[in-house]
Design an enzyme around this catalytic site. Structure first.
Site, PDB file in Angstrom:
ATOM      1  N   TRP A  36      -5.821 -13.831  11.970  1.00  0.00           N
ATOM      2  CA  TRP A  36      -6.001 -12.379  12.099  1.00  0.00           C
ATOM      3  C   TRP A  36      -7.426 -12.041  12.530  1.00  0.00           C
ATOM      4  O   TRP A  36      -7.800 -10.865  12.592  1.00  0.00           O
ATOM      5  CB  TRP A  36      -5.642 -11.663  10.800  1.00  0.00           C
ATOM      6  CG  TRP A  36      -6.540 -11.912   9.609  1.00  0.00           C
ATOM      7  CD1 TRP A  36      -6.497 -12.971   8.763  1.00  0.00           C
ATOM      8  CD2 TRP A  36      -7.587 -11.057   9.132  1.00  0.00           C
ATOM      9  NE1 TRP A  36      -7.452 -12.844   7.782  1.00  0.00           N
ATOM     10  CE2 TRP A  36      -8.132 -11.668   7.977  1.00  0.00           C
ATOM     11  CE3 TRP A  36      -8.113  -9.831   9.550  1.00  0.00           C
ATOM     12  CZ2 TRP A  36      -9.184 -11.102   7.243  1.00  0.00           C
ATOM     13  CZ3 TRP A  36      -9.157  -9.276   8.821  1.00  0.00           C
ATOM     14  CH2 TRP A  36      -9.677  -9.911   7.680  1.00  0.00           C
ATOM     15  N   ASP A  64       0.330  -7.594  -3.337  1.00  0.00           N
ATOM     16  CA  ASP A  64      -1.094  -7.400  -3.031  1.00  0.00           C
ATOM     17  C   ASP A  64      -1.739  -6.718  -4.233  1.00  0.00           C
ATOM     18  O   ASP A  64      -1.114  -6.573  -5.284  1.00  0.00           O
ATOM     19  CB  ASP A  64      -1.270  -6.583  -1.737  1.00  0.00           C
ATOM     20  CG  ASP A  64      -2.509  -7.018  -0.964  1.00  0.00           C
ATOM     21  OD1 ASP A  64      -3.604  -6.984  -1.552  1.00  0.00           O
ATOM     22  OD2 ASP A  64      -2.388  -7.402   0.208  1.00  0.00           O
ATOM     23  N   HIS A 102      -6.266 -11.221  -3.460  1.00  0.00           N
ATOM     24  CA  HIS A 102      -5.291 -10.121  -3.307  1.00  0.00           C
ATOM     25  C   HIS A 102      -4.271 -10.130  -4.450  1.00  0.00           C
ATOM     26  O   HIS A 102      -3.096  -9.819  -4.237  1.00  0.00           O
ATOM     27  CB  HIS A 102      -4.574 -10.216  -1.948  1.00  0.00           C
ATOM     28  CG  HIS A 102      -5.413  -9.712  -0.804  1.00  0.00           C
ATOM     29  ND1 HIS A 102      -5.511  -8.394  -0.470  1.00  0.00           N
ATOM     30  CD2 HIS A 102      -6.223 -10.371   0.072  1.00  0.00           C
ATOM     31  CE1 HIS A 102      -6.323  -8.241   0.573  1.00  0.00           C
ATOM     32  NE2 HIS A 102      -6.781  -9.438   0.913  1.00  0.00           N
ATOM     33  N   ASP A 160      -5.818 -15.005   2.379  1.00  0.00           N
ATOM     34  CA  ASP A 160      -6.900 -14.291   3.075  1.00  0.00           C
ATOM     35  C   ASP A 160      -7.868 -13.645   2.098  1.00  0.00           C
ATOM     36  O   ASP A 160      -7.530 -13.398   0.949  1.00  0.00           O
ATOM     37  CB  ASP A 160      -6.310 -13.203   3.978  1.00  0.00           C
ATOM     38  CG  ASP A 160      -5.468 -12.198   3.204  1.00  0.00           C
ATOM     39  OD1 ASP A 160      -4.715 -12.643   2.311  1.00  0.00           O
ATOM     40  OD2 ASP A 160      -5.570 -10.995   3.463  1.00  0.00           O
ATOM     41  N   GLU A 161      -9.046 -13.355   2.604  1.00  0.00           N
ATOM     42  CA  GLU A 161     -10.056 -12.543   1.915  1.00  0.00           C
ATOM     43  C   GLU A 161     -10.162 -12.893   0.437  1.00  0.00           C
ATOM     44  O   GLU A 161     -10.206 -12.006  -0.413  1.00  0.00           O
ATOM     45  CB  GLU A 161      -9.705 -11.055   2.064  1.00  0.00           C
ATOM     46  CG  GLU A 161      -9.772 -10.593   3.504  1.00  0.00           C
ATOM     47  CD  GLU A 161      -9.451  -9.105   3.657  1.00  0.00           C
ATOM     48  OE1 GLU A 161     -10.177  -8.434   4.383  1.00  0.00           O
ATOM     49  OE2 GLU A 161      -8.468  -8.641   3.058  1.00  0.00           O
ATOM     50  N   TRP A 188      -0.543  -2.778   8.354  1.00  0.00           N
ATOM     51  CA  TRP A 188      -1.056  -2.521   6.999  1.00  0.00           C
ATOM     52  C   TRP A 188      -0.957  -1.027   6.763  1.00  0.00           C
ATOM     53  O   TRP A 188      -1.375  -0.223   7.601  1.00  0.00           O
ATOM     54  CB  TRP A 188      -2.505  -3.010   6.881  1.00  0.00           C
ATOM     55  CG  TRP A 188      -2.640  -4.463   7.244  1.00  0.00           C
ATOM     56  CD1 TRP A 188      -3.121  -4.985   8.414  1.00  0.00           C
ATOM     57  CD2 TRP A 188      -2.270  -5.593   6.431  1.00  0.00           C
ATOM     58  NE1 TRP A 188      -3.070  -6.354   8.377  1.00  0.00           N
ATOM     59  CE2 TRP A 188      -2.564  -6.756   7.173  1.00  0.00           C
ATOM     60  CE3 TRP A 188      -1.722  -5.722   5.150  1.00  0.00           C
ATOM     61  CZ2 TRP A 188      -2.315  -8.039   6.681  1.00  0.00           C
ATOM     62  CZ3 TRP A 188      -1.480  -6.996   4.663  1.00  0.00           C
ATOM     63  CH2 TRP A 188      -1.776  -8.134   5.412  1.00  0.00           C
ATOM     64  N   THR A 189      -0.430  -0.650   5.588  1.00  0.00           N
ATOM     65  CA  THR A 189       0.001   0.740   5.449  1.00  0.00           C
ATOM     66  C   THR A 189      -0.872   1.608   4.531  1.00  0.00           C
ATOM     67  O   THR A 189      -0.396   2.598   3.998  1.00  0.00           O
ATOM     68  CB  THR A 189       1.470   0.773   4.967  1.00  0.00           C
ATOM     69  OG1 THR A 189       1.558   0.053   3.722  1.00  0.00           O
ATOM     70  CG2 THR A 189       2.402   0.159   5.985  1.00  0.00           C
ATOM     71  N   GLU A 190      -2.141   1.233   4.371  1.00  0.00           N
ATOM     72  CA  GLU A 190      -3.027   2.086   3.570  1.00  0.00           C
ATOM     73  C   GLU A 190      -2.940   3.548   4.005  1.00  0.00           C
ATOM     74  O   GLU A 190      -2.920   4.463   3.182  1.00  0.00           O
ATOM     75  CB  GLU A 190      -4.490   1.633   3.712  1.00  0.00           C
ATOM     76  CG  GLU A 190      -4.850   0.381   2.945  1.00  0.00           C
ATOM     77  CD  GLU A 190      -4.658  -0.888   3.762  1.00  0.00           C
ATOM     78  OE1 GLU A 190      -3.868  -0.873   4.742  1.00  0.00           O
ATOM     79  OE2 GLU A 190      -5.282  -1.912   3.411  1.00  0.00           O
ATOM     80  N   ARG A 208       0.865  -1.190   0.000  1.00  0.00           N
ATOM     81  CA  ARG A 208       0.000   0.000   0.000  1.00  0.00           C
ATOM     82  C   ARG A 208       0.903   1.243   0.000  1.00  0.00           C
ATOM     83  O   ARG A 208       0.632   2.226  -0.668  1.00  0.00           O
ATOM     84  CB  ARG A 208      -0.940  -0.024   1.193  1.00  0.00           C
ATOM     85  CG  ARG A 208      -2.187  -0.904   1.015  1.00  0.00           C
ATOM     86  CD  ARG A 208      -1.875  -2.302   0.494  1.00  0.00           C
ATOM     87  NE  ARG A 208      -3.018  -3.155   0.348  1.00  0.00           N
ATOM     88  CZ  ARG A 208      -3.387  -4.099   1.216  1.00  0.00           C
ATOM     89  NH1 ARG A 208      -2.672  -4.324   2.304  1.00  0.00           N
ATOM     90  NH2 ARG A 208      -4.439  -4.850   0.970  1.00  0.00           N
TER      91      ARG A 208
HETATM   92  C1  ACM Z   1      -5.811  -9.531   6.565  1.00  0.00           C
HETATM   93  O1  ACM Z   1      -5.916  -8.601   7.386  1.00  0.00           O
HETATM   94  N1  ACM Z   1      -6.601  -9.578   5.505  1.00  0.00           N
HETATM   95  C2  ACM Z   1      -4.848 -10.591   6.739  1.00  0.00           C
END
Ligand code: ACM
Length: 548
Positions: free
Chosen positions: A402, A196, A269, A335-336, A478-480, A167
């Site tokens: 997480w 990502d 991702h 993930d996700e 996480w660096t958004e 990010r």
């Molecule tokens: C995550 O926060 N989606 C690993």
């Protein structure tokens, strides 16, 4: 004003320092005792650091760290008999025994000499960190170190910090600084989130468009991703780490006994990958952009499609990753992974039917199993976020949770080893205050006290006798909303300092009030010494303030 005063104290040029108190060490050691004699060791220029074969790099690391911290320049000397403490100096002594705990060390200071006794490289580095914390910060001719005996070892085997460089990307100089933060706090793992939706940040030879296309986005969202209308900065953004730079980081970390675990996030991702190679997506004729916004889940297609070209791609990408990283673990994300794009794609549905996959969750498991087996054949163990456990995956992989305790309990009960990184309170991209004027974060409320008091082993796991399944913990960054180094520092400090103790020290050794004292007297002077930012209202924002 207070900050100015502390800065002035730290930067003053002194000729003779007073000793630092061992009771200020962070994370709290397992055992400290004070020898009868109170006569200090006097550290002075040209004193030797004796080391045995294999530990020259650590002897030099200690020498450089002492020089930087105190201005005192020692010499390193290889010795075939480091146990012979006849000359005044610092002795790094490997004790070869069979029954010892990993990472254990003993530190002894007396008038004549200092020794660090250890059984493995990490034990040595941990001992070095405690010794450095007994030394003053400043410029001195000599420095006094009070006699002490410390015996110490960590509570958890895995103690990690993650950094998302997708990010926002950070220069190699900051990655090294971050690794120094880890070393000081006795973490042993750096989890490097390298790919990502918003960019591919590792050089790849077999698929060069991952860099020429996938490493750059056209612009970046300004403000929070839920703001409407969304605003963008109109500026192309990106970059990637070359293999030479990555090797430099791995080498830098290895001297500090820190394992660098790369994360290549698949099969979701993956927007940057499909922007570079649309043929790997569920819509090969589409021109995908590298994502310019955050929170892609179910909002924009970012999944790999199951087809021979994709599985070949995964093998070749992970071949290069495995060749680069000596880590025994490789993180594959997982993930996700939004299922809707697979549901909508006839070719994916046909693949699932052919392979007897009853739903998209089974397809997700298929991807993870494919890559985990491949990595296993290369001698590596796979780590994935807890969603890898949604289907019927065998337990040879490690689950990084997480979510909440529920997912940790589920995974441990099935037999997985678990690294616990619950969003609450181990996500350092969440707010640490309830101040509406606080610098932008994603959401949540993870104040310092919550990080300090969280037990990575949930009560239900203790009750089930599964405590050994929790192999450690980690904070994720996480660096958004962290566009520069100072913002990362602000979000991680002082929470990272609290986490270090949560993962290192036995629960009965922990005390929040005592921690706050050590934070103020030992850690904050370090933040200043490192020229790092930190959130300084941590006392005001405690657990008595409920989330908005
Ligand atoms: C995550 O926060 N989606 C690993």
């Amino acid at each position: 004003m207070k900050r100015l005063f502390i800065t002035a104290c730290i930067l003053c040029i002194c000729f003779y320092s007073t000793a630092q108190n061992a009771h200020l060490i962070i994370p709290k050691p397992a055992f400290i005792s004070y020898p009868h004699s109170s006569e200090p060791f006097v550290l002075a220029n040209k004193q030797p650091i004796f080391y045995s074969a294999n530990f020259e790099a650590q002897a030099d690391y200690l020498k450089q760290a002492i020089l930087k911290q105190t201005g005192i320049e020692l010499e390193i000397r290889k010795s075939s008999d480091v146990k012979n403490r006849s000359t005044t100096g610092i002795y790094l002594i490997l004790i070869a025994t069979s029954n010892n705990s990993p990472e254990q060390y003993e530190l002894n200071v007396n008038k004549q000499n200092i020794d660090i006794q250890f059984h493995d490289l990490r034990g040595l580095v941990n001992g070095i960190q405690s010794l450095l914390q007994l030394m003053p910060i400043g410029q001195f001719n000599v420095a006094k170190i009070s006699p002490i005996h410390i015996e110490d070892q960590p509570r958890f085997a895995y103690r990690g910090m993650h950094l998302d460089v997708v990010r926002h990307i950070f220069p190699i100089s900051y990655i090294k600084k971050y690794i120094d933060y880890l070393a000081f706090h006795k973490f042993n793992t750096f989890h490097w989130h390298l790919t990502d939706d918003q960019g591919w940040r590792i050089e790849m030879n077999a698929y060069p468009k991952l860099n020429s296309i996938g490493s750059f986005r056209n612009e970046t969202l300004i403000g929070h991703f839920k703001d409407s209308p969304a605003q963008y900065d109109g500026t192309r953004y990106g970059g990637f780490y070359t293999k030479a730079e990555i090797k430099e980081i791995i080498q830098y970390a290895s001297i500090r006994a820190i394992t660098v675990i790369p994360e290549i996030d698949i099969p979701g991702h993956s927007r940057a990958a499909i922007a570079a190679y649309p043929e790997l997506s569920t819509k090969p004729d589409t021109i995908w952009n590298v994502a310019t916004t955050w929170g892609m889940y179910n909002r924009q297609n970012n999944v790999l499609a199951p087809k021979p070209a994709t599985f070949r791609f995964l093998e070749k990408v992970f071949d290069e990753v495995v060749a680069l990283f000596p880590s025994p673990y490789i993180h594959v994300g997982g993930d996700e992974c939004s299922k809707i794009w697979w549901k909508q794609d006839p070719a994916t549905q046909a693949f699932m039917k052919e392979n007897g996959l009853k739903n998209e969750t089974a397809l997700q498991t298929y991807f993870i199993e494919f890559i985990a087996k491949y990595l296993q054949s290369k001698g590596k163990q796979t780590i994935g976020w807890h969603e890898i456990n949604e289907g019927d995956l065998d337990t040879s992989t490690i689950v990084m949770n997480w979510g909440t305790e529920k997912q940790a309990i589920e995974a441990a009960s099935k037999g997985f080893n678990v690294i616990n990184t619950p969003g609450k309170p181990f996500y350092f991209d969440h707010y640490q205050s309830q101040d509406p004027k606080d610098s932008l974060a994603i959401h949540g409320y993870n104040p310092l006290e919550a990080v300090y008091n969280y037990n990575p082993i949930p009560t239900a796991i203790i009750q089930k006798g599964l405590s050994s399944k929790i192999i450690g913990g980690q904070a994720n960054v996480w660096t958004e909303y962290m566009g520069n180094e100072k913002k990362v520092d602000y979000m991680i400090f002082p929470r990272m300092t609290a986490l270090s103790e949560t993962l290192w020290s036995a629960p009965e050794k922990k005390n929040y009030a005592d921690f706050l004292k050590r934070l103020e007297q030992n850690a904050i002077p370090r933040y200043l010494f490192w020229n790092s930012s930190w959130f300084n209202e941590y006392k005001k924002w405690d657990l008595s303030k409920s989330p908005k």
